[in-house]
Design an enzyme around this catalytic site. Structure first.
Site, PDB file in Angstrom:
ATOM      1  N   HIS A  95      -7.134   6.447   0.668  1.00  0.00           N
ATOM      2  CA  HIS A  95      -8.506   5.958   0.830  1.00  0.00           C
ATOM      3  C   HIS A  95      -9.458   7.117   1.130  1.00  0.00           C
ATOM      4  O   HIS A  95     -10.521   7.233   0.518  1.00  0.00           O
ATOM      5  CB  HIS A  95      -8.562   4.919   1.953  1.00  0.00           C
ATOM      6  CG  HIS A  95      -9.944   4.507   2.320  1.00  0.00           C
ATOM      7  ND1 HIS A  95     -10.612   3.496   1.671  1.00  0.00           N
ATOM      8  CD2 HIS A  95     -10.798   4.999   3.252  1.00  0.00           C
ATOM      9  CE1 HIS A  95     -11.820   3.378   2.200  1.00  0.00           C
ATOM     10  NE2 HIS A  95     -11.954   4.275   3.162  1.00  0.00           N
ATOM     11  N   GLU A  96      -9.074   7.965   2.073  1.00  0.00           N
ATOM     12  CA  GLU A  96      -9.952   9.088   2.441  1.00  0.00           C
ATOM     13  C   GLU A  96     -10.096  10.082   1.294  1.00  0.00           C
ATOM     14  O   GLU A  96     -11.173  10.624   1.056  1.00  0.00           O
ATOM     15  CB  GLU A  96      -9.443   9.770   3.713  1.00  0.00           C
ATOM     16  CG  GLU A  96      -9.450   8.872   4.940  1.00  0.00           C
ATOM     17  CD  GLU A  96     -10.775   8.150   5.196  1.00  0.00           C
ATOM     18  OE1 GLU A  96     -11.845   8.672   4.825  1.00  0.00           O
ATOM     19  OE2 GLU A  96     -10.739   7.052   5.769  1.00  0.00           O
ATOM     20  N   HIS A  99     -12.729   9.177  -1.194  1.00  0.00           N
ATOM     21  CA  HIS A  99     -14.089   9.640  -0.891  1.00  0.00           C
ATOM     22  C   HIS A  99     -14.299  11.060  -1.411  1.00  0.00           C
ATOM     23  O   HIS A  99     -15.383  11.395  -1.906  1.00  0.00           O
ATOM     24  CB  HIS A  99     -14.368   9.579   0.609  1.00  0.00           C
ATOM     25  CG  HIS A  99     -14.410   8.193   1.152  1.00  0.00           C
ATOM     26  ND1 HIS A  99     -15.251   7.215   0.673  1.00  0.00           N
ATOM     27  CD2 HIS A  99     -13.701   7.606   2.149  1.00  0.00           C
ATOM     28  CE1 HIS A  99     -15.065   6.093   1.346  1.00  0.00           C
ATOM     29  NE2 HIS A  99     -14.116   6.304   2.246  1.00  0.00           N
ATOM     30  N   HIS A 103     -17.039  12.213  -4.094  1.00  0.00           N
ATOM     31  CA  HIS A 103     -17.936  13.337  -3.838  1.00  0.00           C
ATOM     32  C   HIS A 103     -17.888  14.345  -4.988  1.00  0.00           C
ATOM     33  O   HIS A 103     -18.914  14.829  -5.453  1.00  0.00           O
ATOM     34  CB  HIS A 103     -17.567  14.006  -2.512  1.00  0.00           C
ATOM     35  CG  HIS A 103     -18.511  15.069  -2.089  1.00  0.00           C
ATOM     36  ND1 HIS A 103     -18.071  16.306  -1.687  1.00  0.00           N
ATOM     37  CD2 HIS A 103     -19.855  15.103  -2.004  1.00  0.00           C
ATOM     38  CE1 HIS A 103     -19.121  17.052  -1.369  1.00  0.00           C
ATOM     39  NE2 HIS A 103     -20.211  16.347  -1.547  1.00  0.00           N
TER      40      HIS A 103
END
Length: 142
Positions: A95-96, A99, A103
């Protein structure tokens, strides 16, 4: 009186969400991975699979303190996730890293979120002051 009711409702909602998240994390921490990879290893593989070489994967203190920081391009994983070799660690690490992928690809909604975070942080501090001031009789809201 309405202000106190609002605070109580949001406090209860926050408590319920936090307990549910911790409960699910604990449940899926018991599910082993066939590949026996740690959260950190999964994160690094996911970044490599997306041709992202300028993001570091770090271990940070705390429980469920995991986050991606676009300012310094770091995926920050709590020790349970960084070292964990289970489904919960894999899910949070992925999940992280998602990100970080957003980005790297200039995903519009992530850019908007990144722009709004400082505003939200400031607004939260101001609202805390307003709440405390109103509770202690500094002024009344409605």
């Amino acid at each position: 009186m309405i202000l106190i009711l609002i605070v109580v409702v949001f406090a209860i909602a926050g408590f319920v969400v936090s307990r549910k998240l911790k409960s699910k994390f604990k449940q899926y921490s018991q599910v082993a991975l066939k590949a026996n990879l740690s959260g950190a290893e999964i994160a690094k593989l996911m970044l490599a699979d997306n041709n992202i070489s300028d993001v570091q994967v770090l271990s940070v203190e705390g429980q469920l303190t995991d986050h991606y920081n676009p300012a310094n391009k770091t995926v920050n994983l709590s020790p349970d996730v960084y070292y964990g070799r289970n489904a919960a660690a894999a899910a949070v690490a992925s999940h992280e890293c998602g990100h970080a992928v957003q980005h790297a690809t200039s995903y519009t909604w992530l850019n908007l979120r990144s722009t709004l975070v400082p505003l939200q942080n400031s607004a939260g501090k101001i609202l805390n002051f307003v709440l405390l001031a109103s509770l202690f009789g500094g002024f009344a809201l409605g």
